[in-house]
Design an enzyme around this catalytic site. Structure first.
Site, PDB file in Angstrom:
ATOM      1  N   SER A  49     -69.531  21.156  41.787  1.00 40.79           N
ATOM      2  CA  SER A  49     -70.930  21.550  41.673  1.00 40.79           C
ATOM      3  C   SER A  49     -71.599  20.565  40.720  1.00 40.79           C
ATOM      4  CB  SER A  49     -71.003  22.986  41.146  1.00 40.79           C
ATOM      5  OG  SER A  49     -72.306  23.494  41.239  1.00 40.79           O
ATOM      6  N   ARG A 294     -69.079  17.487  48.291  1.00 38.15           N
ATOM      7  CA  ARG A 294     -69.142  18.833  48.878  1.00 38.15           C
ATOM      8  C   ARG A 294     -70.506  18.992  49.532  1.00 38.15           C
ATOM      9  NH1 ARG A 294     -68.193  22.925  51.182  1.00 38.15           N
ATOM     10  NH2 ARG A 294     -67.671  24.976  50.361  1.00 38.15           N
ATOM     11  N   THR A 330     -75.469  28.957  42.180  1.00 36.77           N
ATOM     12  CA  THR A 330     -74.382  29.748  41.586  1.00 36.77           C
ATOM     13  C   THR A 330     -74.884  31.132  41.181  1.00 36.77           C
ATOM     14  OG1 THR A 330     -73.403  27.706  40.801  1.00 36.77           O
ATOM     15  CG2 THR A 330     -72.593  29.734  39.829  1.00 36.77           C
ATOM     16  N   CYS A 482     -68.593  10.230  56.106  1.00 32.50           N
ATOM     17  CA  CYS A 482     -67.451  10.846  55.425  1.00 32.50           C
ATOM     18  C   CYS A 482     -67.250  10.168  54.063  1.00 32.50           C
ATOM     19  CB  CYS A 482     -66.187  10.717  56.263  1.00 32.50           C
ATOM     20  SG  CYS A 482     -64.746  11.251  55.322  1.00 32.50           S
ATOM     21  N   CYS A 505     -58.946  13.839  53.160  1.00 35.49           N
ATOM     22  CA  CYS A 505     -60.109  14.735  53.254  1.00 35.49           C
ATOM     23  C   CYS A 505     -60.317  15.519  51.953  1.00 35.49           C
ATOM     24  CB  CYS A 505     -59.901  15.690  54.423  1.00 35.49           C
ATOM     25  SG  CYS A 505     -61.149  16.964  54.543  1.00 35.49           S
ATOM     26  N   CYS A 508     -65.263  18.429  52.148  1.00 36.83           N
ATOM     27  CA  CYS A 508     -66.705  18.572  51.892  1.00 36.83           C
ATOM     28  C   CYS A 508     -67.424  19.249  53.051  1.00 36.83           C
ATOM     29  CB  CYS A 508     -67.330  17.213  51.590  1.00 36.83           C
ATOM     30  SG  CYS A 508     -67.526  16.153  53.033  1.00 36.83           S
ATOM     31  N   CYS A 511     -68.470  16.368  58.135  1.00 33.50           N
ATOM     32  CA  CYS A 511     -68.234  16.002  59.538  1.00 33.50           C
ATOM     33  C   CYS A 511     -68.459  17.194  60.458  1.00 33.50           C
ATOM     34  CB  CYS A 511     -66.834  15.429  59.715  1.00 33.50           C
ATOM     35  SG  CYS A 511     -65.535  16.467  59.034  1.00 33.50           S
TER      36      CYS A 511
HETATM   37  C1  LIG Z   1     -73.297  18.396  44.397  1.00 32.74           C
HETATM   38  C2  LIG Z   1     -73.670  19.831  44.109  1.00 32.74           C
HETATM   39  C3  LIG Z   1     -74.397  20.138  42.970  1.00 32.74           C
HETATM   40  C4  LIG Z   1     -74.728  21.452  42.697  1.00 32.74           C
HETATM   41  N1  LIG Z   1     -75.393  21.729  41.535  1.00 32.74           N
HETATM   42  C5  LIG Z   1     -75.616  23.008  41.190  1.00 32.74           C
HETATM   43  C6  LIG Z   1     -76.175  23.326  39.924  1.00 32.74           C
HETATM   44  O1  LIG Z   1     -76.435  22.436  39.105  1.00 32.74           O
HETATM   45  N2  LIG Z   1     -76.391  24.633  39.636  1.00 32.74           N
HETATM   46  C7  LIG Z   1     -76.079  25.634  40.514  1.00 32.74           C
HETATM   47  O2  LIG Z   1     -76.302  26.810  40.200  1.00 32.74           O
HETATM   48  N3  LIG Z   1     -75.561  25.362  41.722  1.00 32.74           N
HETATM   49  C8  LIG Z   1     -75.306  24.071  42.075  1.00 32.74           C
HETATM   50  N4  LIG Z   1     -74.719  23.794  43.280  1.00 32.74           N
HETATM   51  C9  LIG Z   1     -74.436  24.905  44.210  1.00 32.74           C
HETATM   52  C10 LIG Z   1     -73.242  25.723  43.767  1.00 32.74           C
HETATM   53  O3  LIG Z   1     -72.131  24.889  43.548  1.00 32.74           O
HETATM   54  C11 LIG Z   1     -72.933  26.755  44.829  1.00 32.74           C
HETATM   55  O4  LIG Z   1     -74.082  27.520  45.072  1.00 32.74           O
HETATM   56  C12 LIG Z   1     -71.787  27.687  44.413  1.00 32.74           C
HETATM   57  O5  LIG Z   1     -70.631  26.938  44.146  1.00 32.74           O
HETATM   58  C13 LIG Z   1     -71.524  28.707  45.508  1.00 32.74           C
HETATM   59  O6  LIG Z   1     -70.466  29.538  45.131  1.00 32.74           O
HETATM   60  P1  LIG Z   1     -69.528  30.209  46.246  1.00 32.74           P
HETATM   61  O7  LIG Z   1     -68.541  31.022  45.506  1.00 32.74           O
HETATM   62  O8  LIG Z   1     -70.354  30.841  47.271  1.00 32.74           O
HETATM   63  O9  LIG Z   1     -68.799  28.979  46.978  1.00 32.74           O
HETATM   64  P2  LIG Z   1     -67.857  27.820  46.396  1.00 32.74           P
HETATM   65  O10 LIG Z   1     -68.186  27.513  44.994  1.00 32.74           O
HETATM   66  O11 LIG Z   1     -67.905  26.722  47.391  1.00 32.74           O
HETATM   67  O12 LIG Z   1     -66.406  28.455  46.405  1.00 32.74           O
HETATM   68  C14 LIG Z   1     -65.733  28.749  47.610  1.00 32.74           C
HETATM   69  C15 LIG Z   1     -64.243  28.857  47.323  1.00 32.74           C
HETATM   70  O13 LIG Z   1     -63.609  29.366  48.490  1.00 32.74           O
HETATM   71  C16 LIG Z   1     -62.462  28.588  48.797  1.00 32.74           C
HETATM   72  N5  LIG Z   1     -62.238  28.685  50.250  1.00 32.74           N
HETATM   73  C17 LIG Z   1     -63.051  28.241  51.230  1.00 32.74           C
HETATM   74  N6  LIG Z   1     -62.549  28.541  52.438  1.00 32.74           N
HETATM   75  C18 LIG Z   1     -61.380  29.193  52.217  1.00 32.74           C
HETATM   76  C19 LIG Z   1     -60.406  29.764  53.091  1.00 32.74           C
HETATM   77  N7  LIG Z   1     -60.559  29.759  54.415  1.00 32.74           N
HETATM   78  N8  LIG Z   1     -59.294  30.328  52.525  1.00 32.74           N
HETATM   79  C20 LIG Z   1     -59.147  30.359  51.169  1.00 32.74           C
HETATM   80  N9  LIG Z   1     -60.060  29.838  50.302  1.00 32.74           N
HETATM   81  C21 LIG Z   1     -61.167  29.280  50.835  1.00 32.74           C
HETATM   82  C22 LIG Z   1     -62.829  27.201  48.320  1.00 32.74           C
HETATM   83  O14 LIG Z   1     -61.674  26.409  48.103  1.00 32.74           O
HETATM   84  C23 LIG Z   1     -63.597  27.507  47.033  1.00 32.74           C
HETATM   85  O15 LIG Z   1     -62.747  27.603  45.923  1.00 32.74           O
HETATM   86  C24 LIG Z   1     -74.360  22.482  43.589  1.00 32.74           C
HETATM   87  C25 LIG Z   1     -73.620  22.188  44.736  1.00 32.74           C
HETATM   88  C26 LIG Z   1     -73.263  20.873  44.992  1.00 32.74           C
HETATM   89  C27 LIG Z   1     -72.435  20.557  46.207  1.00 32.74           C
HETATM   90  S1  SF4 Z   2     -64.624  17.379  55.457  1.00 39.17           S
HETATM   91 FE1  SF4 Z   2     -64.978  15.735  56.965  1.00 39.17          FE
HETATM   92  S2  SF4 Z   2     -66.517  14.429  56.034  1.00 39.17           S
HETATM   93 FE2  SF4 Z   2     -65.660  15.703  54.370  1.00 39.17          FE
HETATM   94  S3  SF4 Z   2     -64.003  14.515  53.500  1.00 39.17           S
HETATM   95 FE3  SF4 Z   2     -63.096  15.808  55.066  1.00 39.17          FE
HETATM   96  S4  SF4 Z   2     -63.105  14.524  56.893  1.00 39.17           S
HETATM   97 FE4  SF4 Z   2     -64.541  13.577  55.472  1.00 39.17          FE
END
Ligand SMILES: Cc1cc2nc3c(=O)[nH]c(=O)nc-3n(C[C@H](O)[C@H](O)[C@H](O)COP(=O)(O)OP(=O)(O)OC[C@H]3O[C@@H](n4cnc5c(N)ncnc54)[C@H](O)[C@@H]3O)c2cc1C
Ligand code: SF4
Length: 536
Positions: A49, A294, A330, A482, A505, A508, A511
């Site tokens: 994040s 991601r 978050t 990617c 991979c 993220c 793809c």
């Molecule tokens: C580059 C970036 C910057 C960001 N900056 C901010 C910020 O500054 N402030 C903010 O509030 N938000 C920010 N966000 C958004 C924030 O990260 C998300 O809103 C938050 O992480 C969502 O929480 P979540 O629990 O829904 O999902 P996630 O944090 O994605 O957690 C999902 C979890 O589920 C697991 N999982 C997925 N599929 C499976 C499966 N099939 N089986 C078992 N485990 C699985 C994953 O491994 C992961 O650990 C940012 C996002 C990105 C990508």
């Molecule tokens: S999820 Fe797809 S785009 Fe992301 S790292 Fe893996 S192969 Fe590349």
């Protein structure tokens, strides 16, 4: 294994739901078993994040988080918003949504590790290293739990000596908290028609590095966002630089996956961004510690799908509650999870059958709904370009105050690529090895590890399309979008072929989102495989 509630994903949403469920059970003196499965090797290993955390939901979930030592160590104290041209950085007034007073610069991975300990102390069972690979259904079509993937299956699909069958985790309710573009959530959306009458979800790709910088370049509490260079004005995106503890700076670049030029390479745009004269000095004498990427939801309010179905619900970014102008999801992910947990608890206590309809109803009454509704038009207006988007954002914020009587709509990101015949190639500078790097040395810093002898987890619905369609029409855009260099076009005597280096991979999901014909289906690899982020 039978539980009352199974939660897929130990991110902020999954862990908040688990904590709230057990808090309610303890307060009511009721038995309630809660299990969380996480595909990362440990909690936090797959969390990437920014992150600036708005602590509103955490305050409600664990009001004593300060005394309990939650890793919120750096209050955000200094907001800067810059417009970059190739040579200059022009400071603009910080938009109100980006004011961070009262927020904290954190590692979300570390916050999840801490939340997991709190959850376990309340009696939640957490199983890291187990990927939920399949949704299980009853005969009447309700969700009855998930199955974790088999371990030790070879490339040929046959069991190896290390074979261990997956486990069925059965529950009265299953909450899907897989984060942005969850693979099981995608299958549930299709099966239960959860997107009918809602806009498609749209996305960005966020690429991030963690740096240790010289103490003189480090300003704890500083939050910098940039727009403009190196992107052209038709492409949505920008950067973040968050100065947090121990001389560390989190730097990242987000690009809307509705970009049109098939030659665009998000990784290279990010590397080029760091060479800007206003950015380079921060990193020049520093050390890059980690790298990852991601996808991030950008659809907002109009893209929230139907949230419940018989036997379960979507919570957090699996559904998509990110506030795009704030770049924060978050707090809303956690709040949606808490509301869902409260609804599920009451539903199970009352012995009710069917979907937990009180969850969407209560969510509409919570602060999540008005927060997202008010900003719903800001992101889609950028489809008319940067200047139109900024002008509309100012109008929407200061004149309409989020109450404009219209709603702009989205179209799916995979439809936006122009053909190469209509696009300008982009030439990117070579990495300098000081502030800019190549992809493979970057992926090395994500500590990504996949068992090589396993079926490829990037499934092509039609293996022929990569060469028959993607290559001639779009010059195989998967080679560029990617961020881990997984897709390569290999030119051989017999003609070109697509090589998939699945072991690189970083999960993220880009793809799965951006392939023009939706031909790539990301499924979970063996549990525990993937990146091992330290504190992203
Ligand atoms: C580059 C970036 C910057 C960001 N900056 C901010 C910020 O500054 N402030 C903010 O509030 N938000 C920010 N966000 C958004 C924030 O990260 C998300 O809103 C938050 O992480 C969502 O929480 P979540 O629990 O829904 O999902 P996630 O944090 O994605 O957690 C999902 C979890 O589920 C697991 N999982 C997925 N599929 C499976 C499966 N099939 N089986 C078992 N485990 C699985 C994953 O491994 C992961 O650990 C940012 C996002 C990105 C990508
Ligand atoms: S999820 Fe797809 S785009 Fe992301 S790292 Fe893996 S192969 Fe590349």
């Amino acid at each position: 294994m039978n539980f009352d509630v199974v939660i897929v994903g130990a991110g902020p949403a999954g862990l908040s739901a688990a904590i709230r469920l057990r808090q309610l059970a303890i307060a009511a003196g009721r038995e309630l078993t809660v299990c969380v499965v996480e595909k990362g090797s440990e909690v936090g290993a797959h969390i990437l994040s920014g992150a600036v955390l708005e602590p509103r939901a955490l305050d409600e979930l664990l009001p004593d988080w300060r005394e309990k030592g939650a890793p919120l160590n750096t209050p955000a104290t200094d907001d800067r918003f810059l417009y970059l041209t190739a040579g200059r950085a022009i400071r603009l007034p910080t938009p109100p949504q980006m004011h961070n007073s009262g927020n904290y610069i954190i590692s979300l991975g570390n916050l999840c590790r801490w939340l997991a300990k709190e959850a376990e102390a309340l009696g939640v069972e957490i199983y890291p290293g187990f990927a939920a690979a399949e949704v299980l259904y009853t005969e009447d079509g309700s969700v009855r739990g998930v199955a974790t993937g088999d371990m030790g299956v070879g490339k040929d699909g046959k069991p190896t000596d290390a074979y261990q069958p997956g486990v069925e985790l059965l529950a009265r309710q299953t909450l899907f908290a897989e984060g942005c573009r969850g693979s099981l959530a995608k299958s549930l959306e299709a099966r239960f028609g959860l997107r009918e009458r809602h806009d498609p979800q749209t996305y960005g790709i966020g690429i991030k590095e963690l740096w240790e910088v010289e103490p003189a370049k480090h300003h704890p509490g500083r939050v910098v966002h940039t727009i403009g260079w190196p992107l052209d004005r038709a492409t949505y995106g920008g950067s973040f630089l968050y100065h947090f503890e121990s001389n560390q700076v989190a730097v990242g670049f987000v690009i809307g996956l509705d970009y049109e030029n098939p030659y665009l390479n998000p990784f290279e745009e990010f590397q080029r961004f760091k060479t800007h004269p206003a950015i380079r000095p921060t990193f020049e004498a520093g050390r890059r510690i980690s790298y990852g990427a991601r996808a991030i939801n950008e659809g907002g309010f109009q893209s929230i799908p139907s949230l419940v179905f018989p036997g379960g619900a979507l919570i957090g970014c699996s559904a998509g509650f990110l506030n795009v102008p704030k770049i924060k999801g978050t707090h809303t992910a956690m709040k949606s999870a808490m509301v869902a947990a409260e609804a599920v608890f009451a539903h199970l206590a009352g012995g009710a059958n069917g979907p937990v309809d009180t969850y969407p109803a209560e969510l509409k009454r919570s602060w999540v709904w008005p927060e997202l509704k008010a900003v719903r038009n800001i992101r889609p207006a950028f489809k008319h370009g940067l200047l139109a988007g900024l002008a509309h954002a100012a109008l929407d914020t200061y004149v309409f105050r989020g109450r404009a009587p219209w709603t702009f709509h989205h179209r799916p990101d995979h439809e936006s690529l122009r053909r190469v015949s209509e696009a300008q190639p982009i030439s990117y500078p070579k990495p300098d090895g000081k502030v800019s790097f190549d992809r493979l040395s970057s992926v090395y810093l994500s500590n990504t590890n996949h068992e090589e002898n396993q079926p490829v987890h990037l499934r092509l619905a039609d293996p022929g399309l990569a060469i028959a369609v993607n290559l001639p029409l779009y010059d195989a855009p998967e080679q560029r979008y990617c961020p881990a260099g997984v897709y390569e076009i290999v030119r051989e005597a017999g003609g070109p072929r697509l090589q998939i280096n699945a072991q690189n991979c970083v999960h993220c999901k880009t793809c799965d989102i951006k392939d023009p014909r939706q031909n790539i289906n990301w499924v979970v690899p063996q549990g525990g495989d993937g990146p091992n982020y330290p504190n992203m």
